[in-house]
Design an enzyme around this catalytic site. Sequence first.
Site, short mmCIF file in Angstrom:
data_model
loop_
_atom_site.label_atom_id
_atom_site.label_comp_id
_atom_site.label_asym_id
_atom_site.label_seq_id
_atom_site.Cartn_x
_atom_site.Cartn_y
_atom_site.Cartn_z
N HIS A 7 0.87 -1.19 0.00
CA HIS A 7 0.00 0.00 0.00
C HIS A 7 0.90 1.24 0.00
O HIS A 7 1.90 1.30 0.70
CB HIS A 7 -0.89 -0.03 1.25
CG HIS A 7 -1.97 1.00 1.25
ND1 HIS A 7 -1.73 2.33 1.52
CD2 HIS A 7 -3.30 0.91 1.00
CE1 HIS A 7 -2.87 3.00 1.45
NE2 HIS A 7 -3.84 2.16 1.13
N GLU A 145 -13.90 -3.93 1.86
CA GLU A 145 -12.99 -4.27 2.95
C GLU A 145 -13.70 -4.02 4.29
O GLU A 145 -13.90 -2.86 4.67
CB GLU A 145 -11.73 -3.37 2.86
CG GLU A 145 -10.76 -3.59 3.99
CD GLU A 145 -9.61 -2.57 4.00
OE1 GLU A 145 -9.65 -1.59 3.21
OE2 GLU A 145 -8.69 -2.74 4.81
N HIS A 181 -7.75 -5.33 11.03
CA HIS A 181 -9.17 -5.32 11.41
C HIS A 181 -9.62 -6.69 11.90
O HIS A 181 -10.40 -6.80 12.84
CB HIS A 181 -10.02 -4.87 10.21
CG HIS A 181 -9.69 -3.50 9.75
ND1 HIS A 181 -9.91 -2.38 10.52
CD2 HIS A 181 -9.11 -3.04 8.61
CE1 HIS A 181 -9.51 -1.30 9.87
NE2 HIS A 181 -9.01 -1.67 8.70
N GLU A 239 0.65 -3.39 4.44
CA GLU A 239 0.12 -2.06 4.73
C GLU A 239 0.64 -1.59 6.08
O GLU A 239 0.42 -2.21 7.11
CB GLU A 239 -1.42 -2.09 4.75
CG GLU A 239 -2.02 -0.70 4.90
CD GLU A 239 -3.54 -0.72 4.92
OE1 GLU A 239 -4.15 -0.01 4.12
OE2 GLU A 239 -4.12 -1.45 5.74
C1 FUD Z 1 -8.67 1.64 6.70
C2 FUD Z 1 -7.83 0.64 6.05
C3 FUD Z 1 -7.30 0.86 4.69
C4 FUD Z 1 -8.06 1.71 3.72
C5 FUD Z 1 -7.16 2.06 2.57
C6 FUD Z 1 -7.68 3.09 1.64
O1 FUD Z 1 -8.78 1.32 8.03
O2 FUD Z 1 -7.55 -0.36 6.62
O3 FUD Z 1 -7.04 -0.38 4.11
O4 FUD Z 1 -9.18 1.07 3.26
O5 FUD Z 1 -6.01 2.56 3.09
O6 FUD Z 1 -6.66 3.36 0.72
#
Ligand code: FUD
Length: 283
Positions: A7, A145, A181, A239
């Site tokens: 990410h 998501e 999450h 991420e």
């Molecule tokens: C938000 C998250 C991210 C988000 C993404 C958007 O809590 O987990 O994955 O959806 O960053 O670009």
Amino acid sequence: MKGFGVHTSMWTMTWDKAGSERAVAAATTHGFDFIEIALLSPDAVDPTASRELLEAAELPAVCSLGLPEAVWPSRHGPDDAVAFLTGALDVAHAIGAEALSGVTYGGIGETTGTPPTTEELDHVAITLDRAAAHAARLGMRFGIEPVNRYESHLINTARQGIEMIERIGAENMFLHLDTYHMNIEERGIAMGILEGRDHLAYIHLSESDRGTPGAGNVRWDEVYGALAAVGFSGGLAMESFIDMPPEIANGLAVWRPVAESRDVVLERGLPFLRNKAAQYRLI
Ligand code: FUD
């Protein structure tokens, strides 16, 4: 959507010329298979320049977002959200992205303090149905998501995500999970993966504090073991929220640095995740 990607929050959440060039160069240096672009302000992106940059680097892309407050479907109904998602899908398509995913059903940090009402979920379903149809016309996939209860009251678990996907019944829709999450919401971190197996095509690999993978509470062997057990062949995206502008940091409640530094994530967290993915034959 396959292989081991990253990410863009490792380097920037602003996909302008400087941000995109920095992120693409770094992602290439570190040998990622794809980059996930945060498309929070699609109108601010230059799709042609992005496409050329990605093509020159031979780096595939996936886009993700959360919806701005002005178009939250649960609050305002589907029309404005559909218009926003249609525009975002057009930009993602012009960039050359294979998919748009993330919190496509609402805001990052959208909570009412009460459970979702039937009407709110109806508006979400109508929105996603129409957006998925637009994605299909563009030949793209469209994901949702689930995020934890402190960031959204709408879709928190893999089960809720699947229910929404099956309610809509669009072939190009997929489930996008996130270990951060899941660590909060699932009854055992592997459960979401096992339950979501028929729709799961993408996963964020994110530590329990969104910092350095391997240095927190996520049970990575359970995550990878479950992915291997269900024959996962989708995209694995590391991420870590290293670069968070205040407007997004507030929705996520990320107010402290999540890791010692970007270098620590790249030098320790990245090999940790990648070696384990290879060990479980996921890459
Ligand atoms: C938000 C998250 C991210 C988000 C993404 C958007 O809590 O987990 O994955 O959806 O960053 O670009």
